[in-house]
Motif scaffolding. Sequence first.
Motif, PDB file in Angstrom:
ATOM      1  N   LEU A 175       0.820  -1.209   0.000  1.00  0.00           N
ATOM      2  CA  LEU A 175       0.000   0.000   0.000  1.00  0.00           C
ATOM      3  C   LEU A 175       0.855   1.262   0.000  1.00  0.00           C
ATOM      4  N   LYS A 176       2.010   1.192   0.605  1.00  0.00           N
ATOM      5  CA  LYS A 176       2.926   2.339   0.537  1.00  0.00           C
ATOM      6  C   LYS A 176       3.379   2.576  -0.895  1.00  0.00           C
ATOM      7  N   ALA A 177       3.624   1.494  -1.629  1.00  0.00           N
ATOM      8  CA  ALA A 177       3.996   1.629  -3.042  1.00  0.00           C
ATOM      9  C   ALA A 177       2.843   2.202  -3.857  1.00  0.00           C
ATOM     10  N   ILE A 178       1.625   1.750  -3.578  1.00  0.00           N
ATOM     11  CA  ILE A 178       0.455   2.270  -4.283  1.00  0.00           C
ATOM     12  C   ILE A 178       0.287   3.757  -3.998  1.00  0.00           C
ATOM     13  N   GLY A 179       0.411   4.127  -2.728  1.00  0.00           N
ATOM     14  CA  GLY A 179       0.284   5.530  -2.371  1.00  0.00           C
ATOM     15  C   GLY A 179       1.352   6.398  -3.004  1.00  0.00           C
ATOM     16  N   TYR A 180       2.527   5.860  -3.172  1.00  0.00           N
ATOM     17  CA  TYR A 180       3.636   6.620  -3.759  1.00  0.00           C
ATOM     18  C   TYR A 180       3.498   6.752  -5.276  1.00  0.00           C
ATOM     19  N   ASN A 181       3.024   5.703  -5.926  1.00  0.00           N
ATOM     20  CA  ASN A 181       3.023   5.664  -7.390  1.00  0.00           C
ATOM     21  C   ASN A 181       1.698   6.043  -8.041  1.00  0.00           C
ATOM     22  N   CYS A 182       0.588   5.734  -7.405  1.00  0.00           N
ATOM     23  CA  CYS A 182      -0.722   5.818  -8.072  1.00  0.00           C
ATOM     24  C   CYS A 182      -1.544   6.986  -7.527  1.00  0.00           C
ATOM     25  N   ASN A 183      -1.113   8.193  -7.796  1.00  0.00           N
ATOM     26  CA  ASN A 183      -1.814   9.350  -7.242  1.00  0.00           C
ATOM     27  C   ASN A 183      -3.112   9.672  -7.977  1.00  0.00           C
ATOM     28  N   LYS A 184      -3.418   8.914  -9.043  1.00  0.00           N
ATOM     29  CA  LYS A 184      -4.690   9.092  -9.745  1.00  0.00           C
ATOM     30  C   LYS A 184      -5.750   8.085  -9.302  1.00  0.00           C
ATOM     31  N   LEU A 185      -5.405   7.246  -8.362  1.00  0.00           N
ATOM     32  CA  LEU A 185      -6.305   6.172  -7.936  1.00  0.00           C
ATOM     33  C   LEU A 185      -7.594   6.743  -7.358  1.00  0.00           C
ATOM     34  N   GLN A 186      -8.722   6.168  -7.811  1.00  0.00           N
ATOM     35  CA  GLN A 186     -10.031   6.619  -7.350  1.00  0.00           C
ATOM     36  C   GLN A 186     -10.806   5.534  -6.606  1.00  0.00           C
ATOM     37  N   SER A 187     -10.540   4.289  -6.897  1.00  0.00           N
ATOM     38  CA  SER A 187     -11.281   3.206  -6.263  1.00  0.00           C
ATOM     39  C   SER A 187     -10.334   2.058  -5.929  1.00  0.00           C
ATOM     40  N   LEU A 188     -10.404   1.593  -4.690  1.00  0.00           N
ATOM     41  CA  LEU A 188      -9.538   0.502  -4.247  1.00  0.00           C
ATOM     42  C   LEU A 188     -10.335  -0.431  -3.346  1.00  0.00           C
ATOM     43  N   ASN A 189     -10.314  -1.706  -3.687  1.00  0.00           N
ATOM     44  CA  ASN A 189     -10.996  -2.728  -2.889  1.00  0.00           C
ATOM     45  C   ASN A 189      -9.948  -3.575  -2.182  1.00  0.00           C
ATOM     46  N   LEU A 190      -9.932  -3.487  -0.857  1.00  0.00           N
ATOM     47  CA  LEU A 190      -9.013  -4.266  -0.029  1.00  0.00           C
ATOM     48  C   LEU A 190      -9.781  -5.220   0.876  1.00  0.00           C
ATOM     49  N   GLU A 199      -0.587   1.851   8.880  1.00  0.00           N
ATOM     50  CA  GLU A 199       0.488   2.466   8.097  1.00  0.00           C
ATOM     51  C   GLU A 199       0.192   2.424   6.606  1.00  0.00           C
ATOM     52  N   GLY A 200      -0.345   1.315   6.164  1.00  0.00           N
ATOM     53  CA  GLY A 200      -0.680   1.201   4.753  1.00  0.00           C
ATOM     54  C   GLY A 200      -1.815   2.117   4.346  1.00  0.00           C
ATOM     55  N   VAL A 201      -2.874   2.170   5.157  1.00  0.00           N
ATOM     56  CA  VAL A 201      -4.019   3.017   4.827  1.00  0.00           C
ATOM     57  C   VAL A 201      -3.627   4.488   4.875  1.00  0.00           C
ATOM     58  N   LYS A 202      -2.810   4.863   5.831  1.00  0.00           N
ATOM     59  CA  LYS A 202      -2.362   6.254   5.898  1.00  0.00           C
ATOM     60  C   LYS A 202      -1.528   6.631   4.675  1.00  0.00           C
ATOM     61  N   SER A 203      -0.741   5.700   4.180  1.00  0.00           N
ATOM     62  CA  SER A 203       0.028   5.965   2.951  1.00  0.00           C
ATOM     63  C   SER A 203      -0.912   6.208   1.769  1.00  0.00           C
ATOM     64  N   LEU A 204      -2.001   5.441   1.717  1.00  0.00           N
ATOM     65  CA  LEU A 204      -3.003   5.666   0.675  1.00  0.00           C
ATOM     66  C   LEU A 204      -3.636   7.045   0.812  1.00  0.00           C
ATOM     67  N   ALA A 205      -3.987   7.404   2.038  1.00  0.00           N
ATOM     68  CA  ALA A 205      -4.648   8.682   2.278  1.00  0.00           C
ATOM     69  C   ALA A 205      -3.759   9.846   1.860  1.00  0.00           C
ATOM     70  N   TYR A 206      -2.475   9.754   2.153  1.00  0.00           N
ATOM     71  CA  TYR A 206      -1.555  10.834   1.820  1.00  0.00           C
ATOM     72  C   TYR A 206      -1.219  10.863   0.330  1.00  0.00           C
ATOM     73  N   GLY A 207      -1.147   9.693  -0.289  1.00  0.00           N
ATOM     74  CA  GLY A 207      -0.677   9.632  -1.676  1.00  0.00           C
ATOM     75  C   GLY A 207      -1.757   9.608  -2.729  1.00  0.00           C
ATOM     76  N   CYS A 208      -3.001   9.310  -2.334  1.00  0.00           N
ATOM     77  CA  CYS A 208      -4.108   9.184  -3.298  1.00  0.00           C
ATOM     78  C   CYS A 208      -5.237  10.139  -2.915  1.00  0.00           C
ATOM     79  N   PRO A 209      -5.044  11.434  -3.089  1.00  0.00           N
ATOM     80  CA  PRO A 209      -6.030  12.417  -2.614  1.00  0.00           C
ATOM     81  C   PRO A 209      -7.349  12.374  -3.372  1.00  0.00           C
ATOM     82  N   ASP A 210      -7.364  11.733  -4.554  1.00  0.00           N
ATOM     83  CA  ASP A 210      -8.588  11.681  -5.351  1.00  0.00           C
ATOM     84  C   ASP A 210      -9.391  10.413  -5.099  1.00  0.00           C
ATOM     85  N   LEU A 211      -9.057   9.690  -4.044  1.00  0.00           N
ATOM     86  CA  LEU A 211      -9.737   8.438  -3.741  1.00  0.00           C
ATOM     87  C   LEU A 211     -11.221   8.682  -3.496  1.00  0.00           C
TER      88      LEU A 211
END
Length: 344
Positions: A175-190, A199-211
């Motif tokens: 999830l840290k990699a996803i947050g770092y690389n995929c800043n256009k991500l809009q939908s994620l199913n975990l 830690e993983g969810v926070k990385s998503l929140a910081y790196g994927c603002p358009d979620l």
Amino acid sequence: MRGTEGLDLSFEKLMVFGGVENMNRSNSGGEIKIGGGLGGGQRISEWKDIPVELLLRILSLVDDQTVIVASGVCYGWRDAISWGHTHLSLSWTTLSKKIADYCHDLQELDLSKSFRLTDRSLYALARGCPDLVKLNISGCSAFSDNALGYLTGFALKLKILNLCGCVRAATDRALKAIGYNCNKLQSLNLGWCDRVGDEGVKSLAYGCPDLRALDLCGCVLITDESVVALANNCLHLRSLGLYYCQNITDRAMYSLAQSRVKNKPEVWASVKTRCEEEGLTNLNISQCTALTPPAVQAVCDSFPALHTCPGRHSLIISGCLNLTSVHCACSIHRASTAMPRLAH
């Protein structure tokens, strides 16, 4: 070529049932003439001679495996298929390298429940399909978080990613990699990825603002820290699944309720007439037994699109018997209009 029988059959099917207009068989050799008029039209003696438009029409009649086989016939067919087919849905995995080799413009790919999808498969897709926008690899458990992280380093255009049930790969590291690389991500199913933590969810929140949509159902390790990070950073979040996340408390609910005003006053000021179209429209907190009615009611009051009334359930609270007093605005309004008026 082995495997082209399906193409022959589909070609004959298209000819017999009128898939192409104005096709007339000539008197010599069973050739087919496309188009009429004085120019004579284009003659076809076998399916390898057909134009791109007709090729794509034929391939629309066959399964995905035959499409991949067809892509290996010649460079012209490979380029045509790559151009014309931007979506594939496969339940088998041996062709992942073929997809990567011949479908460089692929935008949507469904490999769900491909139990033999391995690290090598994801490495190939990463290098061969950098334009992926939508990827479904749910139910696949044979690849690692290393491979998933590698894939996200190439698929920078990803907007929709389904990792439901990918218990081995969906880790905080991935999830840290996803947050770092995929800043256009809009939908994620975990969903049911029980190794996902704060830690993983926070990385998503910081790196994927358009979620816009995040399913964390069954992610039993997450706490309020995850929800607070999402509330503060993902300003467009509309759907959040927290089913069976029993470490979630009232703090998470109040952070969601307060985020509407605290974090984006300029957004809400411009959409006062569209209040039900912004903010949370779906929230699943079933089996979150630590929540209390005042906190959940605060969320419901902050987001008018959350409903508890029959037929419009978008605030799901099943399994939380202590939350039965929570009601949406429309149910309260309906109850008030049903009350008899006092005579003067």
